[in-house]
Design a protein around this motif. Structure first.
Motif, PDB file in Angstrom:
ATOM      1  N   ASP A  73     124.038  52.341  67.495  1.00 49.38           N
ATOM      2  CA  ASP A  73     122.828  52.855  66.870  1.00 49.38           C
ATOM      3  C   ASP A  73     122.599  52.296  65.473  1.00 49.38           C
ATOM      4  O   ASP A  73     121.704  52.738  64.766  1.00 49.38           O
ATOM      5  CB  ASP A  73     122.857  54.389  66.824  1.00 49.38           C
ATOM      6  CG  ASP A  73     124.039  54.927  66.025  1.00 49.38           C
ATOM      7  OD1 ASP A  73     124.963  54.137  65.748  1.00 49.38           O
ATOM      8  OD2 ASP A  73     124.033  56.118  65.688  1.00 49.38           O
ATOM      9  N   SER A 114     119.866  44.041  66.610  1.00 53.12           N
ATOM     10  CA  SER A 114     119.209  45.340  66.488  1.00 53.12           C
ATOM     11  C   SER A 114     120.166  46.489  66.781  1.00 53.12           C
ATOM     12  O   SER A 114     121.146  46.342  67.512  1.00 53.12           O
ATOM     13  CB  SER A 114     118.007  45.415  67.426  1.00 53.12           C
ATOM     14  OG  SER A 114     118.423  45.360  68.779  1.00 53.12           O
ATOM     15  N   ASP A 116     119.773  49.099  68.587  1.00 50.40           N
ATOM     16  CA  ASP A 116     119.862  49.493  69.995  1.00 50.40           C
ATOM     17  C   ASP A 116     120.402  48.380  70.879  1.00 50.40           C
ATOM     18  O   ASP A 116     120.473  48.527  72.099  1.00 50.40           O
ATOM     19  CB  ASP A 116     118.500  49.964  70.511  1.00 50.40           C
ATOM     20  CG  ASP A 116     117.437  48.864  70.462  1.00 50.40           C
ATOM     21  OD1 ASP A 116     117.774  47.698  70.121  1.00 50.40           O
ATOM     22  OD2 ASP A 116     116.269  49.169  70.751  1.00 50.40           O
ATOM     23  N   ARG A 117     120.803  47.259  70.259  1.00 48.14           N
ATOM     24  CA  ARG A 117     121.377  46.101  70.951  1.00 48.14           C
ATOM     25  C   ARG A 117     120.434  45.545  72.026  1.00 48.14           C
ATOM     26  O   ARG A 117     120.876  45.073  73.065  1.00 48.14           O
ATOM     27  CB  ARG A 117     122.727  46.438  71.574  1.00 48.14           C
ATOM     28  CG  ARG A 117     123.761  46.943  70.573  1.00 48.14           C
ATOM     29  CD  ARG A 117     124.068  45.913  69.479  1.00 48.14           C
ATOM     30  NE  ARG A 117     125.169  46.358  68.642  1.00 48.14           N
ATOM     31  CZ  ARG A 117     125.021  46.978  67.473  1.00 48.14           C
ATOM     32  NH1 ARG A 117     123.802  47.217  67.021  1.00 48.14           N
ATOM     33  NH2 ARG A 117     126.064  47.334  66.763  1.00 48.14           N
ATOM     34  N   SER A 118     119.136  45.585  71.722  1.00 45.03           N
ATOM     35  CA  SER A 118     118.157  45.064  72.674  1.00 45.03           C
ATOM     36  C   SER A 118     117.668  43.671  72.313  1.00 45.03           C
ATOM     37  O   SER A 118     117.038  43.004  73.129  1.00 45.03           O
ATOM     38  CB  SER A 118     116.948  46.012  72.745  1.00 45.03           C
ATOM     39  OG  SER A 118     116.236  46.029  71.508  1.00 45.03           O
ATOM     40  N   ARG A 119     117.964  43.189  71.108  1.00 47.73           N
ATOM     41  CA  ARG A 119     117.426  41.903  70.675  1.00 47.73           C
ATOM     42  C   ARG A 119     118.247  41.361  69.506  1.00 47.73           C
ATOM     43  O   ARG A 119     119.000  42.107  68.859  1.00 47.73           O
ATOM     44  CB  ARG A 119     115.961  42.046  70.240  1.00 47.73           C
ATOM     45  CG  ARG A 119     115.784  42.920  69.025  1.00 47.73           C
ATOM     46  CD  ARG A 119     114.324  43.189  68.670  1.00 47.73           C
ATOM     47  NE  ARG A 119     114.240  43.905  67.401  1.00 47.73           N
ATOM     48  CZ  ARG A 119     114.410  45.213  67.247  1.00 47.73           C
ATOM     49  NH1 ARG A 119     114.660  45.952  68.313  1.00 47.73           N
ATOM     50  NH2 ARG A 119     114.342  45.779  66.066  1.00 47.73           N
ATOM     51  N   SER A 297     129.117  45.912  72.795  1.00 40.33           N
ATOM     52  CA  SER A 297     127.876  46.660  72.610  1.00 40.33           C
ATOM     53  C   SER A 297     126.654  45.780  72.762  1.00 40.33           C
ATOM     54  O   SER A 297     125.573  46.248  73.103  1.00 40.33           O
ATOM     55  CB  SER A 297     127.867  47.328  71.225  1.00 40.33           C
ATOM     56  OG  SER A 297     127.684  46.368  70.204  1.00 40.33           O
ATOM     57  N   ALA A 298     126.838  44.471  72.534  1.00 42.66           N
ATOM     58  CA  ALA A 298     125.701  43.549  72.583  1.00 42.66           C
ATOM     59  C   ALA A 298     125.638  42.740  73.864  1.00 42.66           C
ATOM     60  O   ALA A 298     124.911  41.758  73.951  1.00 42.66           O
ATOM     61  CB  ALA A 298     125.775  42.599  71.384  1.00 42.66           C
ATOM     62  N   ASN A 300     124.155  43.096  76.569  1.00 41.21           N
ATOM     63  CA  ASN A 300     122.867  43.033  77.272  1.00 41.21           C
ATOM     64  C   ASN A 300     121.823  42.191  76.553  1.00 41.21           C
ATOM     65  O   ASN A 300     120.674  42.121  76.996  1.00 41.21           O
ATOM     66  CB  ASN A 300     122.332  44.446  77.505  1.00 41.21           C
ATOM     67  CG  ASN A 300     123.184  45.233  78.479  1.00 41.21           C
ATOM     68  OD1 ASN A 300     123.694  44.680  79.450  1.00 41.21           O
ATOM     69  ND2 ASN A 300     123.361  46.515  78.217  1.00 41.21           N
ATOM     70  N   ILE A 301     122.199  41.568  75.434  1.00 37.74           N
ATOM     71  CA  ILE A 301     121.253  40.697  74.726  1.00 37.74           C
ATOM     72  C   ILE A 301     121.272  39.336  75.404  1.00 37.74           C
ATOM     73  O   ILE A 301     122.121  38.490  75.143  1.00 37.74           O
ATOM     74  CB  ILE A 301     121.608  40.569  73.234  1.00 37.74           C
ATOM     75  CG1 ILE A 301     121.598  41.945  72.570  1.00 37.74           C
ATOM     76  CG2 ILE A 301     120.596  39.649  72.533  1.00 37.74           C
ATOM     77  CD1 ILE A 301     121.916  41.907  71.088  1.00 37.74           C
ATOM     78  N   THR A 302     120.330  39.121  76.294  1.00 36.91           N
ATOM     79  CA  THR A 302     120.226  37.884  77.057  1.00 36.91           C
ATOM     80  C   THR A 302     119.388  36.861  76.294  1.00 36.91           C
ATOM     81  O   THR A 302     118.732  37.207  75.297  1.00 36.91           O
ATOM     82  CB  THR A 302     119.608  38.190  78.430  1.00 36.91           C
ATOM     83  OG1 THR A 302     118.412  38.962  78.235  1.00 36.91           O
ATOM     84  CG2 THR A 302     120.576  39.004  79.281  1.00 36.91           C
ATOM     85  N   LYS A 305     116.018  37.454  74.772  1.00 36.70           N
ATOM     86  CA  LYS A 305     115.962  38.472  73.725  1.00 36.70           C
ATOM     87  C   LYS A 305     116.495  37.961  72.392  1.00 36.70           C
ATOM     88  O   LYS A 305     116.658  38.732  71.446  1.00 36.70           O
ATOM     89  CB  LYS A 305     116.754  39.708  74.170  1.00 36.70           C
ATOM     90  CG  LYS A 305     116.186  40.374  75.426  1.00 36.70           C
ATOM     91  CD  LYS A 305     117.041  41.547  75.865  1.00 36.70           C
ATOM     92  CE  LYS A 305     116.496  42.178  77.144  1.00 36.70           C
ATOM     93  NZ  LYS A 305     117.348  43.298  77.620  1.00 36.70           N
TER      94      LYS A 305
END
Length: 473
Positions: A73, A114, A116-119, A297-298, A300-302, A305
């Motif tokens: 977070d 980020s 939220d580990r989205s980008r 944690s990261a 999922n950052i493909t 992103k």
């Protein structure tokens, strides 16, 4: 081996003994640092692999904003640097730099992940950017002075560059990563080479590089040559070289995060083994809970992103060195500080559709009570609008934007800025803002799907995604 001068300077020349000679291979080192860091962070490397190899990572002390842990977070900012030091096994082959000691980081990337580990957002900082030097780059009692950005690395190494970036951007630096020439080549080789693309064939005798037009796979010395070549490719500028390095990084990220790589334990182990041997990090990453938790944690950052850009700048009179475009860079740094997407998504008008006409392309007539008229007009101009006819008048009801049918898209932008409702008028000749009692001011945070705000000749800011294949030259 030393580089020929790349352009005249507008500043007074330095004495010969003090003038740093340019280095051919320094431009390539940062690529390794970024690949290694993104392998550990974006690639979602398994914790047990990192744990097994933590003892190979070199640790230095740096003024980072350390945390007890990097939880999902909270955003994370990494400063990625390349060292062109001739010390260390294999690095002396790139020249003794006329006997001059020290080291430089001729390109630096500030990587934001980020909360939220989205980008992820990677911002290149030009080496030839002229900035006020931090205290760590001055001798005792020396007054503040301006020099190129990469001077701080030569004066005080990674800690000094970290201090400079922190003061220049206002962005908290949580971790740093540094790598040298050999590390770059080794990690590219461990990946099995990286695919690059050229619009035209290149034959660069200075870089010892010969590649055909189209796609090629480069590794080792050819990979170094590709990211440091300049004179015989593109516009010959160092800025163009930064864009090519970003394209190289994108390709490396695609390779490192490819399913075939991640599902091949032997290959993955080899890459991590190579990466950790070449990597130098700050004290806050010296431990399993820090590095592996961040990596996992990261995961999922493909590639799609991961965004690359270069901090905004303006060219100096010599056409080679650059100055920061402070105003435009401020919004970029603010996005990192606020952990918001960059570039910001297009603004949405009152009808729920994206805005498509920028303020710079719109003239607005203003009708407002006399006491508010001057302020409203000035606010519109500050937001980038052109202001036409101005008249004092009391407006009943809500603030509205009256427009002819042909100028609806322009009116939508004005309505967004003024928080107004849209009123179509077939008899109107222009877009007119009529200010009512509910008027709260002009919102200048306008992002359009096409076009841009009125500019000032600024460069940089070009945005690419790591999943895009970009051809150079």
């Amino acid at each position: 081996m030393s580089d020929a001068p790349e352009g005249p300077s507008t500043d007074a020349p330095e004495p010969e003994a003090q003038r740093p000679r340019r280095r051919r291979w320094a431009k390539a080192a940062i690529i390794a640092g970024t690949v290694l860091s993104l392998l550990a962070v974006v690639g979602g490397v398994s914790a047990y692999l990192l744990y097994d190899k933590l003892g190979q990572i070199t640790v230095i002390q740096a003024p980072t904003t350390a945390r007890s842990d990097d939880t999902p977070d909270e955003p994370v900012n990494l400063l990625l640097m390349g060292s062109d030091s001739r010390s260390g096994k294999g690095n002396s082959k790139y020249g003794l730099d006329a006997g001059r000691g020290g080291q430089r980081s001729d390109t630096t990337i500030l990587l934001h992940i980020s909360g939220d580990r989205s980008r992820a957002l990677a911002v290149s900082i030009p080496r030839d950017l002229w900035v006020e030097q931090p205290k760590c780059a001055r001798q005792e009692g020396q007054y503040a002075y301006y020099d190129k950005f990469n001077n701080a690395f030569d004066a005080g190494g990674p800690p000094c560059t970290t201090e400079l970036v922190s003061s220049m951007t206002g962005v908290a630096i949580h971790h740093i990563a540094v790598v040298d020439f050999q590390g770059f080549k080794q990690v590219v080789d461990a990946l099995g080479g990286v695919e690059v693309c050229l619009n035209n064939a290149i034959s660069d005798p200075a870089a010892k590089l010969d590649l055909p037009a189209g796609k090629s796979v480069v590794s080792g010395e050819d990979a170094l040559a590709f990211v440091r070549a300049r004179k015989y490719i593109g516009d010959g500028s160092d800025i163009g070289r930064i864009e090519r390095q970003q394209a190289f990084l994108s390709s490396a990220i695609r390779k490192a995060t490819d399913t075939g790589m991640l599902l091949n334990p032997a290959k993955l182990y080899s890459v991590v083994d190579t990466a950790t041997k070449a990597l130098t990090v700050d004290q806050s990453l010296d431990g399993l809970s820090q590095m592996t938790d961040l990596a996992l944690s990261a995961r999922n950052i493909t590639p799609e992103k991961v965004t690359f850009t270069t901090m905004p700048f303006v060219y100096r009179a010599d056409g080679a060195n650059v100055d920061p475009d402070t105003a435009k860079a401020a919004s970029l740094w603010r996005a990192m500080i606020d952990d918001t997407p960059w570039p910001a998504p297009p603004s949405v008008g009152p009808d729920g559709k994206k805005l498509t006409v920028a303020p710079a392309d719109i003239w607005v007539d203003v009708r407002a009570p006399g006491k508010k008229l001057a302020n409203v007009s000035a606010s519109l101009q500050m937001a980038g609008f052109g202001v036409g006819d101005q008249s004092s008048a009391s407006v009943r009801g809500r603030t509205r934007v009256v427009y002819p049918p042909a100028q609806k898209d322009s009116a939508r932008t004005v309505a967004f800025a003024a928080g107004a409702k849209l009123v179509k008028d077939s008899g109107a000749f222009s877009v007119r803002l009529e200010v009512g009692k509910d008027y709260q001011g002009i919102d200048d945070s306008i992002v359009v799907a096409k076009g841009k705000k009125r500019g000032s000749g600024s460069e940089g800011g070009k945005v690419t995604k790591a999943d895009e294949v970009t051809c150079a030259g």
